[in-house]
Design an enzyme around this catalytic site. Structure first.
Site, mmCIF file in Angstrom:
data_model
loop_
_atom_site.group_PDB
_atom_site.id
_atom_site.type_symbol
_atom_site.label_atom_id
_atom_site.label_comp_id
_atom_site.label_asym_id
_atom_site.label_seq_id
_atom_site.Cartn_x
_atom_site.Cartn_y
_atom_site.Cartn_z
ATOM 1 N N GLU A 186 0.943 -1.246 0.117
ATOM 2 C CA GLU A 186 -0.099 -0.039 0.133
ATOM 3 C C GLU A 186 0.803 1.082 -0.089
ATOM 4 O O GLU A 186 0.410 2.252 -0.389
ATOM 5 C CB GLU A 186 -1.070 0.005 1.157
ATOM 6 C CG GLU A 186 -2.053 -0.840 1.179
ATOM 7 C CD GLU A 186 -2.717 -1.187 2.361
ATOM 8 O OE1 GLU A 186 -3.819 -0.950 2.458
ATOM 9 O OE2 GLU A 186 -2.080 -1.998 3.404
ATOM 10 N N ASP B 240 -2.454 -4.771 3.625
ATOM 11 C CA ASP B 240 -2.610 -5.049 5.277
ATOM 12 C C ASP B 240 -3.487 -6.304 5.317
ATOM 13 O O ASP B 240 -4.378 -6.679 4.736
ATOM 14 C CB ASP B 240 -3.106 -3.682 5.999
ATOM 15 C CG ASP B 240 -2.129 -2.684 5.852
ATOM 16 O OD1 ASP B 240 -1.013 -2.875 5.782
ATOM 17 O OD2 ASP B 240 -2.577 -1.493 6.126
ATOM 18 N N ASP C 26 -6.083 -7.057 7.055
ATOM 19 C CA ASP C 26 -7.374 -6.935 7.708
ATOM 20 C C ASP C 26 -8.437 -7.022 6.582
ATOM 21 O O ASP C 26 -8.113 -7.272 5.288
ATOM 22 C CB ASP C 26 -7.805 -5.688 8.673
ATOM 23 C CG ASP C 26 -7.308 -4.461 7.781
ATOM 24 O OD1 ASP C 26 -7.050 -4.578 6.626
ATOM 25 O OD2 ASP C 26 -7.099 -3.481 8.377
ATOM 26 N N GLU D 261 -10.028 -4.704 5.037
ATOM 27 C CA GLU D 261 -9.678 -3.343 4.148
ATOM 28 C C GLU D 261 -8.624 -3.794 3.255
ATOM 29 O O GLU D 261 -8.827 -3.448 2.298
ATOM 30 C CB GLU D 261 -9.632 -2.095 4.961
ATOM 31 C CG GLU D 261 -9.781 -0.711 4.187
ATOM 32 C CD GLU D 261 -10.060 0.357 4.947
ATOM 33 O OE1 GLU D 261 -10.159 1.294 4.179
ATOM 34 O OE2 GLU D 261 -9.952 0.438 6.206
ATOM 35 N N TYR E 293 1.337 -5.649 13.387
ATOM 36 C CA TYR E 293 0.363 -4.607 12.614
ATOM 37 C C TYR E 293 -0.519 -4.202 13.927
ATOM 38 O O TYR E 293 -0.849 -4.681 14.849
ATOM 39 C CB TYR E 293 -0.612 -5.700 11.963
ATOM 40 C CG TYR E 293 -1.646 -4.855 10.805
ATOM 41 C CD1 TYR E 293 -1.157 -3.843 10.055
ATOM 42 C CD2 TYR E 293 -2.974 -5.033 11.138
ATOM 43 C CE1 TYR E 293 -2.175 -3.245 9.195
ATOM 44 C CE2 TYR E 293 -3.863 -4.623 10.293
ATOM 45 C CZ TYR E 293 -3.498 -3.524 9.248
ATOM 46 O OH TYR E 293 -4.514 -2.861 8.652
ATOM 47 N N ARG F 53 -3.575 -2.634 13.551
ATOM 48 C CA ARG F 53 -5.021 -2.403 13.448
ATOM 49 C C ARG F 53 -5.524 -3.823 13.946
ATOM 50 O O ARG F 53 -5.674 -4.801 13.022
ATOM 51 C CB ARG F 53 -5.541 -1.996 12.187
ATOM 52 C CG ARG F 53 -5.435 -0.626 11.645
ATOM 53 C CD ARG F 53 -6.070 -0.327 10.491
ATOM 54 N NE ARG F 53 -5.623 1.260 10.312
ATOM 55 C CZ ARG F 53 -4.762 1.349 9.290
ATOM 56 N NH1 ARG F 53 -4.074 0.433 8.559
ATOM 57 N NH2 ARG F 53 -4.389 2.711 9.111
ATOM 58 N N HIS G 144 -4.378 -11.344 13.755
ATOM 59 C CA HIS G 144 -4.464 -12.586 14.849
ATOM 60 C C HIS G 144 -3.403 -12.506 16.061
ATOM 61 O O HIS G 144 -3.232 -13.292 16.672
ATOM 62 C CB HIS G 144 -4.180 -13.952 13.804
ATOM 63 C CG HIS G 144 -5.001 -13.865 12.683
ATOM 64 N ND1 HIS G 144 -6.265 -14.350 12.998
ATOM 65 C CD2 HIS G 144 -4.632 -13.782 11.555
ATOM 66 C CE1 HIS G 144 -6.885 -14.285 11.774
ATOM 67 N NE2 HIS G 144 -6.025 -14.030 10.785
#
Length: 909
Positions: free
Chosen positions: A9, A96, A98, A100, A330, A332, A376
């Protein structure tokens, strides 16, 4: 030769991966989202522009198909990625981990239409081992996660585009409604409503100041005869009235009479001593929510600031020698789980840094958030060996402070409980009529620091943080006497003073960012990736402003909440919104069809909840302009209300008209607007501006006026508005808080209007230096350089020479000095008598005599540290001379751009 193409990203993340994967791979960045629903009418595809649902770009007449577009600012990058795909052997999507991120990968696949193999790789930390493991275990896209994220996006579009127009018509243009946003606004507004309804009550008690064995402590009166004294918990938290009739309520006169009688009936007696061992447990590792809360409490960071810093730490920071490391996992996530690898590594580092007694085995935490799946693992360091002090040369101030929180919290989560000894002492005296009066004092001794060696969790309640500190009472036994200080003699305790203490019940505290995020998380509303953008939206839309850390709702927020709550109650209901989150979770698990869910939400309704579209159609014709009732003007019997107009909120008496409306200050909290204040504002408006006199230099009149931002002075008349023309406004200056608007003199007003002052040309470039008042007080300015005036400087009298002196000095930080907590006072230094204290430091406990600081060795237990040992540590530190920072690798910093935190995430209400 064709290479695998990896798309991430952000450029910073791409640079880090390139180091680990080498020349065998080509790494490119998407710069966040590459496709989204159109943001404005000009972006709507031509084929749907004439549809009834065209502006929403969601087919509400069919199966709710979304119509995506590539934003103009992304077309160049998408073209570059298409060219790169044509030269690649395979495509690895590394966005990422998740929902999104999964959605971004899906959009990339749909746009690029690759004719080569496409695989998804997921990693929760950017380290060489994690990246190579992710490549080795590449897999297909998770279509269920993609559907869940797409459903969320469609849901938010339907909610915002259906309800926002109602707000534009009935309240004011520029407002918006949002599925999570509007519930958050409601929570803030309802807390303010509770403050408006609250009425303070007063109660009194006594506090005895006592001395014993060189220690000062206090004891509070809790019982008179058989009656317990009223405390704050005996009053209704909603109304402020006394709720418990079985307690004794003291007023000031009764408290003073009681104090006089107690002093006359000395000595008192220690009647009970109770010591109870206890244990304190560490907090679990950070999730997105708890990191945001703790950074708000301890660092004063906004959620957005915390997430931006965390993203830099995750994506990769240059730590010298060209090496780029992802320093945390990560950021989030709603999981508190640690991997087995992390558990093993933290165990080894804890033993090395703190000693074997500070590790007794792995601690595993149960994630409390329902269906946690955003990632996770909890937020943790990628390398536990990198203590914060090892990174001081390579991180900026914000990065270091956030990394320090993460490192300490994770380490503490794997350390043993702290063992404490809590002591309660009861002391009984005699009141004026001989009735027994019982005081209590509480103490806490830390017998084994345990996890406290690394980290102690913060609290929104200052009293709770104070209670968390160590406080050791003198050793006393039942039967010991308390004498007056003049007659103490051999008595174990002496009374230094007896104070009457008045208290006032406090209204419910306003939400802080930390408290609001905690409330949303506990209610099951929103997800880790939504907290920062939600709070940012509330501020940008003018639904709230800040008073210190408190979030204060605006009158616009009140009007919007009243309208939505009255006519669309389900859609701002906490429980209903949480149910929608559970539905989205079911879609992500493949347990529910997304189209049927969206259709039920928008059109058909479900479970007793009507669909949004028919509800708006029925309700809109019956919605009246919302007004906020303040009270009644008793002199006229007319109601006082707040309305939101074109230029902001205003107070209105009766039907309005001349003399019956007045603009409200922008920073006036709704709970603080009383009938008296409203009438005062109306009176000031009706009387018009106050004239102070004439300016001798221009002959123009000087006025005191009141506007949205408070009182100000003005030179000359305000010209009438002419349609199509912008009038030349007269010179104005805000009246600072140090000057009363009602008592300001003409001379004071002219001084304010004289700013900014031209002091003269800077000798280096001839640019004019000016002096003026600003947000942070008086200052001097040269070009883009600002310097605050120092104590003794007068903005109205400062000279060019003094301004040049200030501008030549290094810029001083406005950051507040950190106050370290005193863990224990050890006693007087044998040489000089300075007080030696054990302090809680940034990197662990240390001792100080006010001049020299010395760290407590990791092999020593701070709970049992003696004065003699502290003096030895201070001597050794002083003998070692001034410390020198070890020479590290070449400091470096990378410019971070792109990624979701850089503004590339595209959202709509």
């Amino acid at each position: 030769m064709a290479k695998p193409l990896v798309i991430v990203e952000s450029p910073a993340k791409a640079k880090t991966l390139a180091r680990f994967l080498g020349d065998a791979y080509r790494i490119e960045a998407s710069y966040g989202h590459v496709r989204d629903l159109p943001e404005k009418a000009s972006e709507v595809p031509a084929e749907i522009r004439q549809k009834s649902w065209g502006r929403m770009a969601v087919d509400t007449d069919g199966d709710f198909t979304p119509y995506y577009v590539v934003p103009a600012d992304k077309k160049k990058q998408v073209a570059a990625l298409k060219a790169a795909v044509k030269q690649a052997s395979e495509l690895l999507l590394a966005t990422d981990p998740d929902r999104e991120g999964e959605s971004i990968s899906w959009h990339l696949r749909e746009i690029l239409k690759p004719k080569i193999p496409v695989r998804r790789i997921v990693f929760h930390e950017i380290t060489e081992e994690a990246i190579k493991e992710a490549v080795a275990s590449a897999h297909d896209l998770d279509e269920n996660l993609v559907k869940a994220q797409e459903s969320r996006r469609i849901l938010d579009r339907l909610y915002g585009y259906t309800l926002s127009p109602v707000l534009w018509k009935k309240v004011a243009t520029g407002l918006s409604a949002g599925r999570v946003q509007s519930v958050a606004v409601r929570l803030i507004v309802e807390r303010e409503e509770a403050r408006r309804a609250f009425r303070s009550s007063r109660y009194w008690d006594l506090e005895a100041r006592l001395l014993g064995q060189g220690r000062a402590f206090s004891a509070t009166l809790v019982r008179v005869g058989s009656e317990r004294l009223a405390t704050g918990k005996d009053f209704d938290s909603g109304t402020g009235a006394l709720a418990n009739p079985n307690v004794r309520l003291l007023d000031e006169a009764a408290a003073r009479g009681l104090a006089d009688g107690l002093v006359q009936h000395l000595p008192w007696e220690v009647t009970s001593v109770e010591a109870r061992p206890g244990a304190e447990r560490p907090a679990p590792p950070f999730t997105t929510s708890t990191l945001s809360q703790e950074a708000s409490r301890k660092l004063g960071f906004s959620t957005e600031r915390t997430m931006q810093v965390a993203q830099r730490l995750f994506q990769g920071v240059e730590i010298g020698g060209g090496e780029i490391e992802g320093l945390i996992t990560y950021h989030r996530t709603d999981s508190t789980t640690l991997s087995e690898k992390a558990l093993n590594e933290s165990a080894r580092v804890i033993r090395e840094m703190f000693g074997d007694e500070y590790y007794t085995g792995p601690r595993r935490y149960q994630t409390r958030v329902k269906n946690a799946q955003e990632a996770h693992e909890a937020i943790r360091p990628t390398d536990f060996r990198l203590a914060p002090k090892d990174l001081e040369r390579f991180l900026d101030a914000d990065e270091l402070r956030v990394y320090e929180l993460v490192w300490k919290r994770t380490m503490a989560s794997q350390m043993p409980d702290a063992r404490v000894l809590k002591t309660t002492v009861e002391i009984t005296g005699r009141g004026p009529s001989g009735e027994p009066c019982v005081f209590t004092a509480s103490g806490k001794a830390i017998e084994f620091a345990g996890f406290r060696r690394a980290y102690v969790e913060g609290s929104d309640d200052p009293d709770a943080e104070l209670a968390d500190q160590e406080s050791i009472l003198p050793a006393v036994t039942p039967g010991d006497r308390v004498e007056s200080s003049a007659q103490a003699g051999s008595a174990p305790l002496s009374l230094a003073g007896l104070d009457t203490k008045g208290h006032e019940t406090q209204p419910p505290a306003r939400y802080t960012e930390a408290a609001l995020i905690k409330e949303l998380e506990q209610a099951g509303i929103g997800r880790p990736s939504t907290y920062a953008p939600t709070i940012g939206t509330l501020e940008r839309r003018g639904y709230m402003f800040r008073q210190g850390k408190a979030l204060v709702p605006s009158f616009s927020a009140f009007a919007v909440t009243h309208l939505l709550r009255e006519h669309f109650g389900d859609y701002v209901d906490v429980g209903f919104t949480a149910e929608m989150e559970e539905d989205l979770d079911q879609i992500s698990n493949g347990e529910r069809d997304s189209v049927s869910f969206i259709r039920a939400f928008y059109r058909d309704g479900e479970g007793g909840h009507p669909g949004l579209e028919p509800m708006v159609a029925r309700a809109e014709p019956n919605i009246e302009y919302p007004a906020i009732d303040i009270g009644v003007d008793e002199s006229s019997g007319e109601p006082l209300r707040v309305r939101v107009g074109r230029y902001g909120p205003f107070v209105q008496r009766g039907e309005g008209g001349a003399g019956n409306t007045a603009t409200l200050p922008k920073t006036l909290a709704p709970a603080d607007l009383t009938v008296e204040k409203a009438l005062a504002l109306l009176k000031v408006k009706a009387e018009g501006p106050k004239t102070l006199g004439e300016d001798p230099a221009t002959g123009l009149k000087v006025y005191v006026q009141h506007g949205r931002f408070g009182h100000y002075v003005q030179l000359g008349e305000t010209p009438p508005r002419v349609k199509g023309k912008s009038p030349q406004m007269p010179k104005r200056a805000s009246i600072p808080a140090s000057i009363s608007a009602s008592a300001i003199t003409l001379d004071e007003a002219l001084k304010l209007l004289s700013l900014p002052r031209d002091l003269g040309a800077h000798p280096s470039d001839g640019e004019i230096i000016v002096a003026s008042n600003g947000r942070f007080g008086p200052y001097v300015k040269h070009g883009d350089e600002f310097r605050s005036l120092e104590e003794g400087d007068d903005v109205h009298a400062i000279t060019l020479a003094r301004a040049l002196e200030l501008l030549a000095a290094p810029k001083k930080s406005r950051r507040r000095t950190v106050t370290r907590a005193v863990l224990r006072t050890l006693g007087a230094h044998p040489q000089g008598g300075a007080e030696v204290k054990l302090m809680e430091g940034r990197y662990g406990p240390y001792v100080t005599d006010g001049e020299t600081n010395a760290s407590v060795p990791r092999t020593a237990d701070p709970a049992t540290l003696t004065l003699e040992a502290a003096v030895e540590l201070l001597k050794a530190r002083a003998d070692a001379g001034p410390s020198r920072r070890p020479r590290g690798r070449a400091a470096g910093g990378t410019r971070r751009t792109g990624g979701r935190s850089s503004g590339t995430r595209r959202r709509k209400t």
